[in-house]
Write a protein that holds these residues in place. Sequence first.
Motif, PDB file in Angstrom:
ATOM      1  N   ILE A 107       0.864  -1.177   0.000  1.00  0.00           N
ATOM      2  CA  ILE A 107       0.000   0.000   0.000  1.00  0.00           C
ATOM      3  C   ILE A 107       0.901   1.227   0.000  1.00  0.00           C
ATOM      4  N   GLU A 108       0.715   2.120  -0.980  1.00  0.00           N
ATOM      5  CA  GLU A 108       1.499   3.348  -1.061  1.00  0.00           C
ATOM      6  C   GLU A 108       0.558   4.538  -0.962  1.00  0.00           C
ATOM      7  N   VAL A 109       0.895   5.458  -0.068  1.00  0.00           N
ATOM      8  CA  VAL A 109      -0.033   6.529   0.311  1.00  0.00           C
ATOM      9  C   VAL A 109       0.652   7.882   0.184  1.00  0.00           C
ATOM     10  N   GLU A 110       0.131   8.727  -0.702  1.00  0.00           N
ATOM     11  CA  GLU A 110       0.527  10.135  -0.733  1.00  0.00           C
ATOM     12  C   GLU A 110      -0.628  11.013  -0.268  1.00  0.00           C
ATOM     13  N   GLY A 111      -1.790  10.429  -0.093  1.00  0.00           N
ATOM     14  CA  GLY A 111      -2.926  11.111   0.522  1.00  0.00           C
ATOM     15  C   GLY A 111      -2.953  10.777   1.996  1.00  0.00           C
ATOM     16  N   SER A 112      -4.032  10.117   2.447  1.00  0.00           N
ATOM     17  CA  SER A 112      -4.180   9.821   3.863  1.00  0.00           C
ATOM     18  C   SER A 112      -4.927   8.516   4.055  1.00  0.00           C
ATOM     19  N   ILE A 113      -4.514   7.748   5.068  1.00  0.00           N
ATOM     20  CA  ILE A 113      -5.293   6.621   5.565  1.00  0.00           C
ATOM     21  C   ILE A 113      -5.743   6.954   6.976  1.00  0.00           C
ATOM     22  N   GLN A 114      -7.037   6.771   7.224  1.00  0.00           N
ATOM     23  CA  GLN A 114      -7.590   6.932   8.555  1.00  0.00           C
ATOM     24  C   GLN A 114      -8.217   5.600   8.949  1.00  0.00           C
TER      25      GLN A 114
ATOM     26  N   ASP B  75       2.607 -17.242   3.910  1.00  0.00           N
ATOM     27  CA  ASP B  75       3.107 -16.194   3.023  1.00  0.00           C
ATOM     28  C   ASP B  75       3.329 -14.898   3.803  1.00  0.00           C
ATOM     29  N   LYS B  76       3.996 -13.945   3.158  1.00  0.00           N
ATOM     30  CA  LYS B  76       4.182 -12.612   3.734  1.00  0.00           C
ATOM     31  C   LYS B  76       3.747 -11.566   2.714  1.00  0.00           C
ATOM     32  N   TRP B  77       3.170 -10.468   3.207  1.00  0.00           N
ATOM     33  CA  TRP B  77       2.907  -9.335   2.339  1.00  0.00           C
ATOM     34  C   TRP B  77       4.033  -8.330   2.499  1.00  0.00           C
ATOM     35  N   GLY B  78       3.935  -7.176   1.810  1.00  0.00           N
ATOM     36  CA  GLY B  78       5.061  -6.256   1.741  1.00  0.00           C
ATOM     37  C   GLY B  78       5.065  -5.154   2.787  1.00  0.00           C
ATOM     38  N   TYR B  79       4.453  -4.002   2.457  1.00  0.00           N
ATOM     39  CA  TYR B  79       4.657  -2.827   3.292  1.00  0.00           C
ATOM     40  C   TYR B  79       3.526  -1.815   3.086  1.00  0.00           C
ATOM     41  N   VAL B  80       3.476  -0.864   4.011  1.00  0.00           N
ATOM     42  CA  VAL B  80       2.680   0.357   3.863  1.00  0.00           C
ATOM     43  C   VAL B  80       3.677   1.513   3.819  1.00  0.00           C
ATOM     44  N   LYS B  81       3.663   2.266   2.716  1.00  0.00           N
ATOM     45  CA  LYS B  81       4.618   3.363   2.545  1.00  0.00           C
ATOM     46  C   LYS B  81       3.865   4.684   2.459  1.00  0.00           C
ATOM     47  N   LEU B  82       4.235   5.629   3.309  1.00  0.00           N
ATOM     48  CA  LEU B  82       3.627   6.951   3.365  1.00  0.00           C
ATOM     49  C   LEU B  82       4.608   7.993   2.861  1.00  0.00           C
ATOM     50  N   LYS B  83       4.145   8.855   1.960  1.00  0.00           N
ATOM     51  CA  LYS B  83       4.966   9.942   1.444  1.00  0.00           C
ATOM     52  C   LYS B  83       4.133  11.219   1.437  1.00  0.00           C
ATOM     53  N   ASN B  84       4.611  12.240   2.154  1.00  0.00           N
ATOM     54  CA  ASN B  84       3.872  13.511   2.267  1.00  0.00           C
ATOM     55  C   ASN B  84       2.451  13.272   2.758  1.00  0.00           C
ATOM     56  N   SER B  85       2.326  12.370   3.713  1.00  0.00           N
ATOM     57  CA  SER B  85       1.020  11.920   4.177  1.00  0.00           C
ATOM     58  C   SER B  85       0.812  12.266   5.647  1.00  0.00           C
ATOM     59  N   ASN B  86      -0.456  12.425   6.028  1.00  0.00           N
ATOM     60  CA  ASN B  86      -0.852  12.540   7.434  1.00  0.00           C
ATOM     61  C   ASN B  86      -1.868  11.435   7.680  1.00  0.00           C
TER      62      ASN B  86
END
Length: 245
Positions: A162-169, A187-198
């Motif tokens: 999950i890649e986020v440049e907006g917002s997750i609430q 199995d394994k999943w990857g990551y949550v990446k936040l960029k310029n996010s709140n």
Amino acid sequence: SNIIHNYGGSVSLDNAEFSSSYFDSSADNEQYSALVYVEAPNGFNASTTVNNSNFNGGWRAIKTFRQGNGQKITTNLTGNTFQNFQNPDQLIKSTRDFVNQSEGVFNNNASDNINVDSWTMAQNYTLDAKTQYLFNFISVPADITLTIDPGVKIKLAKWGAIEVEGSIQANGTAEQPIIFETQNLGDKWGYVKLKNSNSTFNYTNFIGGDLTVNMDPKTKAVLMLENSTLNLNNINILDSRAPGN
């Protein structure tokens, strides 16, 4: 094996009944096996709306497919019953477009998953706990908010991210935490990446993340942020993959 094949058109169904349908789950034909198959060819969008209908038996209820050439598929499902489907991975499959599902009833299916391979959000959206979601990839662009209701369980495929440049609430509660977990045990999943996010995660469990490639072991993680504000309250990060492995 299709009952309805929507090829670049617009279909609306109300109070329809699908039952006792033949399906082919062989390796050669499984990918096409769905009671309703929606395809957007080059130059055409497609839309399907199904309300108050009964899908009873088969391999997969609905599948949508398009190339990544700017087409769009819109799928709206309200008040439908899905029962006795045999696909172990998904009940509904979409390659690139989100499936809007509400007020559905799910009985005796091998899987209740709505599987979206790649979802790039175009507007604010709220995921609710009445639907089981399986994603390969979610992109939340700038100025877009993904809200996650209490009790939502998000399954991510192997390597899913999950890649986020907006917002997750993520609004979990003690009684109804939000869960991010892998699709298949082991199995394994990857990551949550936040960029310029709140973004904020309340009462959220991250289980089995941090499977990534081509990343510096010093920077890879389950939760990665760049120039972002991240609020974490009452979270658990469990069974993560060790850095460098």
